[in-house]
Design an enzyme around this catalytic site. Structure first.
Site, PDB file in Angstrom:
ATOM      1  N   HIS A 136      32.367  75.842  53.627  1.00 25.85           N
ATOM      2  CA  HIS A 136      32.535  76.464  52.430  1.00 25.85           C
ATOM      3  C   HIS A 136      31.364  77.246  51.926  1.00 25.85           C
ATOM      4  O   HIS A 136      30.372  77.142  52.443  1.00 25.85           O
ATOM      5  CB  HIS A 136      33.007  75.265  51.402  1.00 25.85           C
ATOM      6  CG  HIS A 136      32.775  75.594  50.161  1.00 25.85           C
ATOM      7  ND1 HIS A 136      32.113  76.429  49.069  1.00 25.85           N
ATOM      8  CD2 HIS A 136      34.328  75.002  49.679  1.00 25.85           C
ATOM      9  CE1 HIS A 136      32.630  76.730  48.507  1.00 25.85           C
ATOM     10  NE2 HIS A 136      33.680  75.934  47.986  1.00 25.85           N
ATOM     11  N   ASP A 213      27.404  68.321  54.228  1.00 28.41           N
ATOM     12  CA  ASP A 213      28.325  69.122  53.439  1.00 28.41           C
ATOM     13  C   ASP A 213      29.281  67.846  53.113  1.00 28.41           C
ATOM     14  O   ASP A 213      29.936  68.029  53.820  1.00 28.41           O
ATOM     15  CB  ASP A 213      28.210  70.492  53.296  1.00 28.41           C
ATOM     16  CG  ASP A 213      29.674  70.613  52.325  1.00 28.41           C
ATOM     17  OD1 ASP A 213      29.650  69.961  51.274  1.00 28.41           O
ATOM     18  OD2 ASP A 213      30.099  71.706  52.597  1.00 28.41           O
ATOM     19  N   GLN A 216      33.999  67.231  51.203  1.00 26.87           N
ATOM     20  CA  GLN A 216      34.897  66.160  51.120  1.00 26.87           C
ATOM     21  C   GLN A 216      34.963  65.294  51.516  1.00 26.87           C
ATOM     22  O   GLN A 216      36.343  64.434  52.307  1.00 26.87           O
ATOM     23  CB  GLN A 216      36.227  67.349  51.578  1.00 26.87           C
ATOM     24  CG  GLN A 216      36.431  69.011  51.081  1.00 26.87           C
ATOM     25  CD  GLN A 216      36.879  68.380  50.352  1.00 26.87           C
ATOM     26  OE1 GLN A 216      37.669  68.043  49.900  1.00 26.87           O
ATOM     27  NE2 GLN A 216      37.159  70.175  49.510  1.00 26.87           N
ATOM     28  N   LYS A 239      34.981  66.098  42.574  1.00 27.02           N
ATOM     29  CA  LYS A 239      35.885  65.512  43.796  1.00 27.02           C
ATOM     30  C   LYS A 239      36.627  64.007  44.302  1.00 27.02           C
ATOM     31  O   LYS A 239      36.474  63.329  44.122  1.00 27.02           O
ATOM     32  CB  LYS A 239      35.781  65.933  44.492  1.00 27.02           C
ATOM     33  CG  LYS A 239      35.941  68.071  44.378  1.00 27.02           C
ATOM     34  CD  LYS A 239      35.182  68.588  46.340  1.00 27.02           C
ATOM     35  CE  LYS A 239      34.886  69.986  45.976  1.00 27.02           C
ATOM     36  NZ  LYS A 239      35.650  71.275  45.903  1.00 27.02           N
ATOM     37  N   CYS A 379      37.783  79.580  48.696  1.00 24.67           N
ATOM     38  CA  CYS A 379      36.043  79.056  49.715  1.00 24.67           C
ATOM     39  C   CYS A 379      35.836  79.481  50.726  1.00 24.67           C
ATOM     40  O   CYS A 379      34.261  78.984  51.128  1.00 24.67           O
ATOM     41  CB  CYS A 379      35.038  78.601  48.480  1.00 24.67           C
ATOM     42  SG  CYS A 379      35.133  79.361  46.407  1.00 24.67           S
TER      43      CYS A 379
END
Ligand code: C6P
Length: 424
Positions: A136, A213, A216, A239, A379
């Site tokens: 991202h 990261d 997700q 999220k 993104c």
């Protein structure tokens, strides 16, 4: 500081999709066209259950005060709730010490915190930072800024045509000069689940740190920072059922202690004179100013909700829905799906194109059917460049999605195809 051992136990609940859906009143609403909402934009942000909404109200109604300051009852209660949320988050990701949890606004701020407070202090010209082509933008741009400012070298693990990373290249790209590998656990654009073990093993072999990261992954699968053996983990509350504006950076205590503050101001100091200041201990050192107390407390409630379901069960459910979606969409005339072909190696994200129809048009027509998807570059423009497309249409799933909703997406796409004259 609340300890993890002092937290109340979370009772496990059976995975009952009808009950879960009742916790999300928004799923009952109709959109402008009068169609029933089918929310398939969960990679962008999840919906929030009544338990989280109630926690926000309860905080402001019964306990609202600024924290770490007052001796009065409300301030003590608000501080306790805030610190309890920190401990809940620590337990959720397997951190041993709640002080390793830094509350930020989101994943983006968490990654920028590492770029400012660790990288700007410890990296010099020629040092290498390795990211991947499926990141991202929030895990690319901070490192490009650092490259331009400090002369570090930024390298990419390439993406293969199926959306996985070129693991053969990992050995040659991560070298003795690599100081940090900053890598996503799961691609938001394609759903690729990254085999972190391979990357962490190589990073450790050359003495590099690993920043994951987890935007997700943390909402969708079990994540244990000890088992992963990484150094930093960044993720966003919005999220994973919590409000906007609250996120997390987890880091190893010794590293956090060695880092300089990100921002200066109230709450992050020990002493201030007219000449100089000294810093508070971790985590306060990184939480300058009044924090987002109410939303941190609500993140604690979101973590309780997910823990009650069990993250193994969350992953199992999403894998089933994704598997169904991959098979169902493959039957829709004109649809091509990007990324790994099986649900085993992808999270609940399906990016696709419909022959001859711009993704934006797909999204607009689906909206008239109540089906909410995201269209665009997500993104992740380097992924679009690698796929040689300007944009994709993306459906993304979460705990409350059903196979009937996937059917609604598929029949909506069939109608889009007919509308735009796609051949059978
Ligand atoms: N992806 C999506 O629709 P923030 O905006 O800081 O909460 O999260 C940034 C971010 C970082 N890494 C990954 C892998 C992400 O997916 C995201 C956010 C959203 O895919 C919004 S662009």
């Amino acid at each position: 500081m609340t300890s993890i051992a002092g937290l109340p136990r979370v009772e496990h609940l059976p995975y009952d999709i009808a009950r879960i859906r009742r916790d999300f009143p928004i799923l009952k609403r109709e959109v402008a066209s009068g169609a029933q909402l089918v929310y398939l934009d969960n990679a962008a942000t999840s919906q929030r259950p009544v338990q989280v909404l109630a926690e926000i109200t309860r905080f402001y109604r019964d306990h609202n005060a600024n924290i770490h300051r007052g001796v009065h009852t409300l301030s003590v209660e608000a501080t306790e709730l805030y610190e309890q949320a920190r401990a809940k988050v620590a337990r959720f990701i397997g951190a041993s010490d709640p002080r390793e949890i830094i509350f930020t606004r989101n994943t983006t701020e968490a990654i920028n915190l590492v770029a400012h407070s660790w990288a700007r202090k410890f990296l010099k010209a020629g040092d290498e930072v390795v990211v991947s082509e499926i990141e991202h933008h929030s895990n690319i741009v901070p490192w490009q800024m650092l490259r331009d400012e400090r002369g570090i070298v930024l390298k990419y693990i390439p993406m293969l045509p199926d959306g996985t990373l070129d693991l053969d290249a990992v050995q040659s790209i991560i070298t003795e000069r690599t100081r940090l590998v900053a890598i996503t656990a799961m691609s938001n654009a394609l759903g690729t689940i990254v085999p972190l073990d391979v990357i962490v093993a190589r990073a450790k072999a050359v003495g590099a740190l690993v920043l994951v990261d987890g935007a997700q992954s943390v909402p969708h699968m079990p994540v244990d920072v000890q088992a992963l053996d990484v150094d930093f983990l960044a993720f966003s509350g919005h999220k994973m059922l919590a409000p906007f504006g609250i996120g997390v950076l987890w880091g190893r205590m010794a590293l956090l202690e060695s880092m300089d503050p990100f921002m200066g101001g109230g709450d992050m100091i020990l002493t201030v004179s007219m000449e100089q200041s000294t810093w508070a201990d971790v985590p306060a050192k990184f939480e300058a100013g009044t924090p987002n107390v109410g939303d941190a407390v609500a993140l604690g409630a979101a973590v309780d909700y997910l823990s009650a379901l069990g993250m193994d069960e969350v992953r199992r459910h999403e894998r089933e829905i994704t598997d169904y979606a991959l098979r169902r969409l493959a039957d829709v005339p004109g649809v091509s799906i990007f990324g790994v072909p099986d649900a085993e190696h992808r999270g609940g994200v399906v990016s696709f194109e419909l022959e001859g129809v711009h993704p934006h048009d797909i999204g607009q027509v689906l909206d008239t059917k109540g089906v909410a998807i995201r269209t665009g570059h997500h993104c992740a423009q380097p992924v679009m460049l690698a796929l040689n497309v300007p944009a994709t249409a993306r459906a993304s799933f979460y705990i409350y999605n059903t196979t009937a909703e996937v059917d609604a997406l598929a029949s909506g796409l069939e109608e889009v195809g007919r509308f735009f004259g796609v051949r059978k």
